[in-house]
Design a protein around this motif. Sequence first.
Motif, PDB file in Angstrom:
ATOM      1  N   SER A  10     -12.356  77.432 -43.778  1.00 44.47           N
ATOM      2  CA  SER A  10     -12.322  78.877 -43.559  1.00 44.47           C
ATOM      3  C   SER A  10     -11.586  79.560 -44.696  1.00 44.47           C
ATOM      4  CB  SER A  10     -11.589  79.153 -42.245  1.00 44.47           C
ATOM      5  OG  SER A  10     -11.033  80.448 -42.250  1.00 44.47           O
ATOM      6  N   ASN A  11     -12.080  80.714 -45.109  1.00 42.16           N
ATOM      7  CA  ASN A  11     -11.325  81.452 -46.117  1.00 42.16           C
ATOM      8  C   ASN A  11     -10.315  82.416 -45.491  1.00 42.16           C
ATOM      9  OD1 ASN A  11     -12.049  80.121 -48.445  1.00 42.16           O
ATOM     10  ND2 ASN A  11     -13.934  81.322 -48.718  1.00 42.16           N
ATOM     11  N   ASP A  12     -10.134  82.320 -44.174  1.00 39.68           N
ATOM     12  CA  ASP A  12      -9.103  83.105 -43.485  1.00 39.68           C
ATOM     13  C   ASP A  12      -8.044  82.137 -42.937  1.00 39.68           C
ATOM     14  OD1 ASP A  12      -7.516  84.658 -41.837  1.00 39.68           O
ATOM     15  OD2 ASP A  12      -9.206  85.695 -40.866  1.00 39.68           O
ATOM     16  N   THR A 114      -3.351  73.988 -50.870  1.00 40.56           N
ATOM     17  CA  THR A 114      -3.525  75.238 -51.621  1.00 40.56           C
ATOM     18  C   THR A 114      -4.113  75.005 -53.004  1.00 40.56           C
ATOM     19  OG1 THR A 114      -1.257  75.067 -52.410  1.00 40.56           O
ATOM     20  CG2 THR A 114      -1.627  76.420 -50.429  1.00 40.56           C
ATOM     21  N   SER A 151      -9.431  75.814 -47.330  1.00 36.53           N
ATOM     22  CA  SER A 151      -9.766  77.178 -47.702  1.00 36.53           C
ATOM     23  C   SER A 151      -9.834  77.282 -49.213  1.00 36.53           C
ATOM     24  CB  SER A 151      -8.655  78.095 -47.179  1.00 36.53           C
ATOM     25  OG  SER A 151      -8.788  79.365 -47.754  1.00 36.53           O
ATOM     26  N   SER A 153      -9.428  80.259 -50.515  1.00 31.95           N
ATOM     27  CA  SER A 153      -8.852  81.590 -50.747  1.00 31.95           C
ATOM     28  C   SER A 153      -7.573  81.568 -51.575  1.00 31.95           C
ATOM     29  CB  SER A 153      -8.602  82.288 -49.404  1.00 31.95           C
ATOM     30  OG  SER A 153      -7.595  81.602 -48.688  1.00 31.95           O
ATOM     31  N   THR A 154      -6.939  80.413 -51.736  1.00 32.10           N
ATOM     32  CA  THR A 154      -5.709  80.362 -52.543  1.00 32.10           C
ATOM     33  C   THR A 154      -5.986  79.901 -53.970  1.00 32.10           C
ATOM     34  OG1 THR A 154      -5.319  78.080 -51.808  1.00 32.10           O
ATOM     35  CG2 THR A 154      -4.225  79.814 -50.562  1.00 32.10           C
ATOM     36  N   SER A 156      -7.675  81.335 -56.424  1.00 32.47           N
ATOM     37  CA  SER A 156      -7.818  82.329 -57.495  1.00 32.47           C
ATOM     38  C   SER A 156      -6.589  82.353 -58.407  1.00 32.47           C
ATOM     39  CB  SER A 156      -8.064  83.716 -56.898  1.00 32.47           C
ATOM     40  OG  SER A 156      -6.999  84.024 -56.012  1.00 32.47           O
ATOM     41  N   GLU A 195     -15.780  81.995 -54.101  1.00 35.12           N
ATOM     42  CA  GLU A 195     -15.006  81.266 -53.082  1.00 35.12           C
ATOM     43  C   GLU A 195     -15.866  80.780 -51.921  1.00 35.12           C
ATOM     44  OE1 GLU A 195     -11.779  83.676 -51.652  1.00 35.12           O
ATOM     45  OE2 GLU A 195     -10.718  83.624 -53.575  1.00 35.12           O
ATOM     46  N   ASP A 196     -16.852  81.572 -51.532  1.00 35.44           N
ATOM     47  CA  ASP A 196     -17.630  81.174 -50.363  1.00 35.44           C
ATOM     48  C   ASP A 196     -18.524  79.978 -50.658  1.00 35.44           C
ATOM     49  OD1 ASP A 196     -16.441  83.014 -48.715  1.00 35.44           O
ATOM     50  OD2 ASP A 196     -17.848  84.600 -49.273  1.00 35.44           O
TER      51      ASP A 196
END
Lengths: 350, 350
Positions: A10-12, A114, A151, A153-154, A156, A195-196
């Motif tokens: 999940s990116n959340d 991460t 994820s 999402s971290t 970047s 990211e997705d």
Amino acid sequence: MNSPQQILFSNDIPASLGALLSDMEPAGVFVVTDTNVERIVLPGLGLDCPVIAIPPGDSHKDLSSLSAVWERLVELGANRRSVIVNIGGGVVTDLGGFAAATFKRGLRFVNVPTTLLSAVDAAVGGKTGINFCGLKNEVGAFAPAAGVVISASTFSTLPPAELLSGYAEMIKHALLSSAEDYAGILAFSPLEGDEDRLLGLLSSSVNVKRRIVAEDPSERGLRRALNLGHTVGHAFESLALAGRSPLPHGHAVAAGLVAELVMSHLHKGFPTSLIYPLRDFIKDNGYMLPAFSCDDYPRLLALMSHDKKNEKAGSINFTLLSAPGEASIDCNFGPDEVSPALDIYRDLME
Amino acid sequence: MNSPQQILFSNDIPASLGALLSDMEPAGVFVVTDTNVERIVLPGLGLDCPVIAIPPGDSHKDLSSLSAVWERLVELGANRRSVIVNIGGGVVTDLGGFAAATFKRGLRFVNVPTTLLSAVDAAVGGKTGINFCGLKNEVGAFAPAAGVVISASTFSTLPPAELLSGYAEMIKHALLSSAEDYAGILAFSPLEGDEDRLLGLLSSSVNVKRRIVAEDPSERGLRRALNLGHTVGHAFESLALAGRSPLPHGHAVAAGLVAELVMSHLHKGFPTSLIYPLRDFIKDNGYMLPAFSCDDYPRLLALMSHDKKNEKAGSINFTLLSAPGEASIDCNFGPDEVSPALDIYRDLME
């Protein structure tokens, strides 16, 4: 420790971590992280629990940091129903996992990797531990995380070299999986920042590892297939380190994969048409490559024979492929049989 | 780690240990012991392998001894196919077992307990660990020994107080087993020096523990039955320690068993006719008894409520019996409900 491991993609992160934790009904939650991740990532997660931060870097994956984590857990009153959440790269998930697995003989823990490398490699599979006496992971335990939140999402904030490093392990998983996965992984680049799509590929990649680990949790057989690319890769890494121009792990592994696909071609008939695309991917994305000449062969071959995965003195242990998804573990060769593959590797990469 | 545990009962340690080890086909054997056992017991065993000796005593069951054992294993070149043989009391089997369970993420180990207490209690069941930050067994792992050699042949050098200490745990196991086992255990005394009869009783006793542990390896339920006698026993032990007249663990447990059988009588109908024989056994064999008056009740009750087995604040957790072999775990009482049992205990023991 034997309940099934829950892996959420999940990116959340806050939502997924919250869901995992609420299922676990912990008596208390304690975060283990490093001081970099504490500064950069933690503020965005909105967690409200005590944080234990170790100094960043592999040199701190040691007994002194481990003992400091245990001490803080005592001071904070962690008990057998507490849950540890490890948020960080491989150093944090390995050390925090080992601290949890041994505090009061075992607390449940959740990993939130991460970095791409820890997401694909260190967060799943139950290997925890620390370096000891200058030896990597010399002390540790097989202890699976109760849950993992994976994820993109971290990522970047990660430098490109670090993304490429983690991606090499995804290429390895794709090679162990199927021709389709292998083609798919080379058709994307982690430097694109999507990211997705990266999360989707990560999900397939982690599941390849998960299937292999499930069949052989304590590394007595099949799990050695995950060593693909690492026999030569570790030798490249050690040679570079000795020459004081360190090569990041995944970059050494990418070069090691090419060399071991050459070995696979010579001994198992792996098609050369599937080696060129990897060579091109490595060059196009700007992987750092090991610098060596044939003068370095004796040193490289000696490094390969001393790898801890070897059980037969004087021989070098490989996982080789006859095709993507078709691995043979425990292929043993003498140093003389490995030199020709290094020659071909150099021709290919020049 | 998950292969079944082999337990051999024999008064010939070298033969039994040799048989166990030859089945295991180790790449190398390393003995962990303490300097007392090294001097007194090892010469008689005729072993030909490297010995790692830690200083004797519970105060050395710490991170510094653990780290020293890991270091020697590195220096001696132990690998994943090596076997560690822990020869000694509970300190050695706990610490050596934890060192083995974590070195290279887990070597196989064999326990050879040399005290009655470790034979009956610490050598079976997979609890390993060290003391940390002044807390007993705060860091450790559940890791069963691959094999255990249980023998009475090393007990002749033990002081009577230590034999009695271990025997209290055998009385506990007999109470958890059956009226026959309970009568049988009280009909013998470990001070008689009959090694063969003691070995037979040890065998039944260890098998009681083994059955309970097998049903609940990580102490989530049934295994708490093994806490019988220990809620009050630990409080007696701590009170004596605070008063600078330490009471050996098993002596405190023997007194604790009497107090908890009184609780069992009051709340579960355990027959008083089965309490007197234990009282007589304790007095006849010269167990050391806790010295306390009703002025000490608040302190004793506070110690009981802070026991780490308690999960409900303010209440005291007991295992009680309605009869030998009929245990109820998790019987919770407020301090006021425990005082009457202490009164009756004092009347009985005077």
